[in-house]
Write a protein that holds these residues in place. Structure first.
Motif, PDB file in Angstrom:
ATOM      1  N   THR A  10       0.775-107.247  41.412  1.00  0.00           N
ATOM      2  CA  THR A  10       0.026-108.207  42.184  1.00  0.00           C
ATOM      3  C   THR A  10       0.780-109.358  42.974  1.00  0.00           C
ATOM      4  O   THR A  10       1.946-109.333  42.515  1.00  0.00           O
ATOM      5  CB  THR A  10      -0.869-109.163  41.212  1.00  0.00           C
ATOM      6  OG1 THR A  10      -1.679-110.185  42.047  1.00  0.00           O
ATOM      7  CG2 THR A  10      -0.347-109.773  40.151  1.00  0.00           C
ATOM      8  N   TYR A  16      -3.311-115.234  38.160  1.00  0.00           N
ATOM      9  CA  TYR A  16      -3.886-114.436  37.528  1.00  0.00           C
ATOM     10  C   TYR A  16      -3.687-114.948  35.873  1.00  0.00           C
ATOM     11  O   TYR A  16      -4.600-114.879  34.893  1.00  0.00           O
ATOM     12  CB  TYR A  16      -3.821-112.880  37.519  1.00  0.00           C
ATOM     13  CG  TYR A  16      -4.854-112.515  38.660  1.00  0.00           C
ATOM     14  CD1 TYR A  16      -5.768-112.598  38.648  1.00  0.00           C
ATOM     15  CD2 TYR A  16      -3.722-112.165  39.731  1.00  0.00           C
ATOM     16  CE1 TYR A  16      -6.744-112.233  39.969  1.00  0.00           C
ATOM     17  CE2 TYR A  16      -4.415-111.724  40.925  1.00  0.00           C
ATOM     18  CZ  TYR A  16      -5.752-111.677  41.026  1.00  0.00           C
ATOM     19  OH  TYR A  16      -6.437-111.294  42.283  1.00  0.00           O
ATOM     20  N   GLU A  80      -8.362-107.204  35.011  1.00  0.00           N
ATOM     21  CA  GLU A  80      -8.830-106.254  36.121  1.00  0.00           C
ATOM     22  C   GLU A  80     -10.151-106.855  36.774  1.00  0.00           C
ATOM     23  O   GLU A  80     -10.323-106.591  37.929  1.00  0.00           O
ATOM     24  CB  GLU A  80      -9.030-105.058  35.472  1.00  0.00           C
ATOM     25  CG  GLU A  80      -7.780-104.230  35.310  1.00  0.00           C
ATOM     26  CD  GLU A  80      -7.799-103.136  34.525  1.00  0.00           C
ATOM     27  OE1 GLU A  80      -9.021-102.444  34.276  1.00  0.00           O
ATOM     28  OE2 GLU A  80      -6.768-102.484  34.421  1.00  0.00           O
ATOM     29  N   ARG A  81     -10.930-107.470  35.958  1.00  0.00           N
ATOM     30  CA  ARG A  81     -12.267-108.168  36.506  1.00  0.00           C
ATOM     31  C   ARG A  81     -11.770-109.253  37.461  1.00  0.00           C
ATOM     32  O   ARG A  81     -12.452-109.348  38.260  1.00  0.00           O
ATOM     33  CB  ARG A  81     -13.095-108.494  35.412  1.00  0.00           C
ATOM     34  CG  ARG A  81     -14.511-109.075  35.882  1.00  0.00           C
ATOM     35  CD  ARG A  81     -15.598-109.216  34.664  1.00  0.00           C
ATOM     36  NE  ARG A  81     -15.161-109.111  33.523  1.00  0.00           N
ATOM     37  CZ  ARG A  81     -14.936-110.167  32.566  1.00  0.00           C
ATOM     38  NH1 ARG A  81     -15.554-111.335  33.033  1.00  0.00           N
ATOM     39  NH2 ARG A  81     -14.384-109.897  31.270  1.00  0.00           N
ATOM     40  N   GLY A  83      -9.216-109.528  39.082  1.00  0.00           N
ATOM     41  CA  GLY A  83      -8.592-109.181  40.388  1.00  0.00           C
ATOM     42  C   GLY A  83      -9.256-108.003  40.864  1.00  0.00           C
ATOM     43  O   GLY A  83      -8.589-107.036  41.530  1.00  0.00           O
ATOM     44  N   GLN A  84     -10.429-107.910  40.910  1.00  0.00           N
ATOM     45  CA  GLN A  84     -11.450-106.813  41.369  1.00  0.00           C
ATOM     46  C   GLN A  84     -11.357-106.745  42.806  1.00  0.00           C
ATOM     47  O   GLN A  84     -11.125-105.545  43.318  1.00  0.00           O
ATOM     48  CB  GLN A  84     -12.976-106.876  40.912  1.00  0.00           C
ATOM     49  CG  GLN A  84     -13.667-105.776  41.186  1.00  0.00           C
ATOM     50  CD  GLN A  84     -15.162-106.142  40.587  1.00  0.00           C
ATOM     51  OE1 GLN A  84     -15.466-107.088  40.150  1.00  0.00           O
ATOM     52  NE2 GLN A  84     -16.066-105.026  40.557  1.00  0.00           N
ATOM     53  N   ARG A  85     -11.284-107.942  43.407  1.00  0.00           N
ATOM     54  CA  ARG A  85     -11.199-107.713  44.980  1.00  0.00           C
ATOM     55  C   ARG A  85      -9.920-107.095  45.291  1.00  0.00           C
ATOM     56  O   ARG A  85      -9.853-106.496  46.512  1.00  0.00           O
ATOM     57  CB  ARG A  85     -11.298-108.884  45.604  1.00  0.00           C
ATOM     58  CG  ARG A  85     -12.571-109.516  45.595  1.00  0.00           C
ATOM     59  CD  ARG A  85     -12.647-111.019  46.295  1.00  0.00           C
ATOM     60  NE  ARG A  85     -13.978-111.693  46.135  1.00  0.00           N
ATOM     61  CZ  ARG A  85     -14.175-112.835  46.347  1.00  0.00           C
ATOM     62  NH1 ARG A  85     -13.060-113.699  46.872  1.00  0.00           N
ATOM     63  NH2 ARG A  85     -15.391-113.247  46.347  1.00  0.00           N
ATOM     64  N   ASP A  86      -8.878-107.195  44.643  1.00  0.00           N
ATOM     65  CA  ASP A  86      -7.510-106.740  45.117  1.00  0.00           C
ATOM     66  C   ASP A  86      -7.479-105.321  44.287  1.00  0.00           C
ATOM     67  O   ASP A  86      -6.195-104.726  44.541  1.00  0.00           O
ATOM     68  CB  ASP A  86      -6.462-107.556  44.614  1.00  0.00           C
ATOM     69  CG  ASP A  86      -6.471-109.065  45.258  1.00  0.00           C
ATOM     70  OD1 ASP A  86      -6.764-109.102  46.448  1.00  0.00           O
ATOM     71  OD2 ASP A  86      -6.129-109.925  44.730  1.00  0.00           O
ATOM     72  N   GLU A  87      -8.293-104.831  43.687  1.00  0.00           N
ATOM     73  CA  GLU A  87      -8.292-103.689  42.970  1.00  0.00           C
ATOM     74  C   GLU A  87      -6.916-103.530  41.898  1.00  0.00           C
ATOM     75  O   GLU A  87      -6.088-102.424  42.093  1.00  0.00           O
ATOM     76  CB  GLU A  87      -8.128-102.335  44.028  1.00  0.00           C
ATOM     77  CG  GLU A  87      -9.455-102.214  44.904  1.00  0.00           C
ATOM     78  CD  GLU A  87      -9.530-101.118  45.802  1.00  0.00           C
ATOM     79  OE1 GLU A  87      -8.630-100.205  45.866  1.00  0.00           O
ATOM     80  OE2 GLU A  87     -10.496-101.119  46.757  1.00  0.00           O
TER      81      GLU A  87
END
Length: 94
Positions: A10, A16, A80-81, A83-87
């Motif tokens: 990331t 995060y 991961e949730r 950072g969902q937008r960033d996959e």
């Protein structure tokens, strides 16, 4: 303690780490230690988040009688949730 180590690529590792610490703050204590965010749960689990250049190093630990694999998945699911937008995805060492 049983520990799992992983990484999450990331461009915003500090963000995060801070977000996860804030999310879980009421379940234990959080502290900054030697450049890492450390979350200690009242139940004995611990998460250490170390921001690096383009990566967030993740360490998920449980007491000897705990399930480190399961706890690692819980930690990954949350990150991961967030950072969902960033996959974003956490990759655990074998």
């Amino acid at each position: 303690m049983a520990t799992r180590h992983g990484t999450m690529s990331t461009e915003r590792p500090e963000r995060y780490a801070k977000q996860l610490a804030g999310h879980w703050a009421r379940r234990g204590s959080t502290a900054q230690e030697e450049g890492a965010t450390v979350i200690r749960f009242d139940t004995g689990q611990r998460v250490v988040l170390r921001p690096g250049e383009g990566v967030l190093d993740v360490e998920a630990s449980v007491p000897a009688d705990g399930d480190a694999d399961r706890f690692a998945e819980v930690v990954a699911d949350h990150l991961e949730r967030f950072g969902q937008r960033d996959e974003l995805h956490v990759v655990w060492d074998a």
